[in-house]
Motif scaffolding. Structure first.
Motif: not given
Length: 400
Positions: A334-338, A357, A363-364, A366-367
């Protein structure tokens, strides 16, 4: 009169690096402390390596290293000049003939990298009045190569054949028409529908241009690539370019197609004209790689056995692999931080897999992009899957 002080070098460097840090885009590459293998060492720890493009396990293969050593001793450390002056050794042309035969094309030419190959080929082919139509998710090297071309540029929606037809219909020209696509898309792991793309391109008199960086050595008979996978290897209106890193384990790029394409690139491709030829050791290792994949089918068999197993187990655990069709296997966070946090936690558990990310991916979405190889054992993959299961549960990405 007010005199403005010029921006200093240190000021520019500090401001740009600050912007990257503030946006969470600052990169500090991980350093491998052992050879590029299925298991390597990072930060003093042995890890299962899911981060490299070493699809066939050739980067540290003894057969390639022996050939590289022999060419080094026989031909020296370097080519000594650009290819068009005095830097073309007979081993360069021997390898290019070997590559063209492998690809089933009229010719092949080797350049310094896949990135410069896109710049060189697109820049040599395209002129003012031409039309080039590019998939919206094509690689950055295609995007940069097209920026240097004077042709009219248009983009079609990713793998959307109706949109491709619309763009071609709305942009008539009597110049060269070129449809450009990756063979395998590097972030999502999906395959371009070349059968449909070539058919539509032919309806409009267009040539199809395929960047097969992630398909060569992975798809097609004996790893001949995406173009061979779809049966267009003998087509005069299909151009193949790609890398000689990734599955082949070394470095460089190539363009394969009609014989006259090679001659044009020798005379017009700026990366070829202004860069020294490949060192003999690189040529030797590449020659060995092409021989090895044809002599031993087990490399591709293991690659695809591992790919199917790893994908199936990730999906069974509840992870979203985004419909990948190839060894490139994204796990969506999902998000880059995750994604970055998951990558950090995986490394603590002995798995090296890199988070990606925005702007590399939307955006949204991220993997972590995982790539299994022919060299991974089932124990390697099971260890990685166990780490993924624990990290996914701890982060609430999958159920407990």
């Amino acid at each position: 009169m007010t005199t403005l002080a010029p921006t200093t070098l240190q000021g520019r460097l500090s401001s740009e690096l600050g912007r990257l840090r503030d946006a969470g885009l600052y990169i500090r590459p991980r350093v491998l402390e052992a050879p590029q293998r299925a298991r390597t060492r990072v930060a003093g720890r042995e890890v299962v390596n899911l981060a490299s493009n070493n699809y066939l396990g050739f980067a540290d293969h003894p057969f390639l290293k022996e050939r590289a050593e022999r060419y080094l001793r026989e031909w020296g450390a370097g080519a000594g000049a650009v290819r068009t002056i005095a830097g073309t050794l007979s081993i360069h042309e021997d390898f290019e003939s070997q590559l063209a035969e492998f690809k089933h094309t009229g010719s092949a030419l080797v350049l310094q990298s896949g990135f410069t190959t896109n710049q060189g080929v697109l820049g040599s082919l395209l002129q003012e009045g031409d039309l080039v139509v590019s998939d919206e998710l094509n690689h950055a090297s295609i995007i940069d190569g097209l920026r240097l071309a004077k042709a009219t540029k248009r983009v079609f929606k990713h793998k959307d054949m109706q949109d491709l037809r619309r763009v071609l219909a709305e942009n008539p020209t009597d110049g060269l028409r070129l449809v450009v696509t990756d063979g395998v898309f590097s972030m999502d792991g999906d395959i371009a529908p070349l059968d449909q793309i070539v058919a539509i391109a032919r309806e409009y008199g267009a040539v199809t241009y395929v960047d097969d960086a992630h398909g060569s050595g992975v798809l097609g008979e004996q790893g001949r690539g995406t173009v061979h996978h779809f049966g267009f290897q003998h087509a005069e209106d299909v151009i193949q370019i790609g890398t000689l890193s990734k599955a082949w384990g070394v470095v460089g790029g190539y363009a394969a197609g009609p014989h006259d394409l090679r001659d044009l690139l020798i005379n017009r491709a700026r990366p070829f004209l202004f860069s020294t030829g490949h060192p003999p050791a690189v040529v030797g290792a590449l020659s060995a790689a092409i021989e090895l994949v044809q002599a031993d089918p087990s490399f591709m068999e293991r690659l695809w056995d591992n790919t199917r197993y790893f994908k199936a187990e990730l999906q069974r655990l509840g992870f979203d692999t985004f419909g990948s069709e190839t060894p490139i296997t994204p796990v969506i966070f999902g998000e880059a931080e995750a994604a970055f946090e998951a990558s950090r936690q995986l490394l603590e558990r002995g798995v090296f897999a890199v988070g990606l990310g925005f702007p590399t991916v939307p955006r949204g979405l991220a993997r972590i992009r995982n790539i299994v190889t022919a060299e991974h054992t089932r124990d390697d993959l099971d260890a990685a899957l166990a780490a993924y299961q624990q990290v996914g549960r701890d982060m609430g990405v999958i159920g407990g």
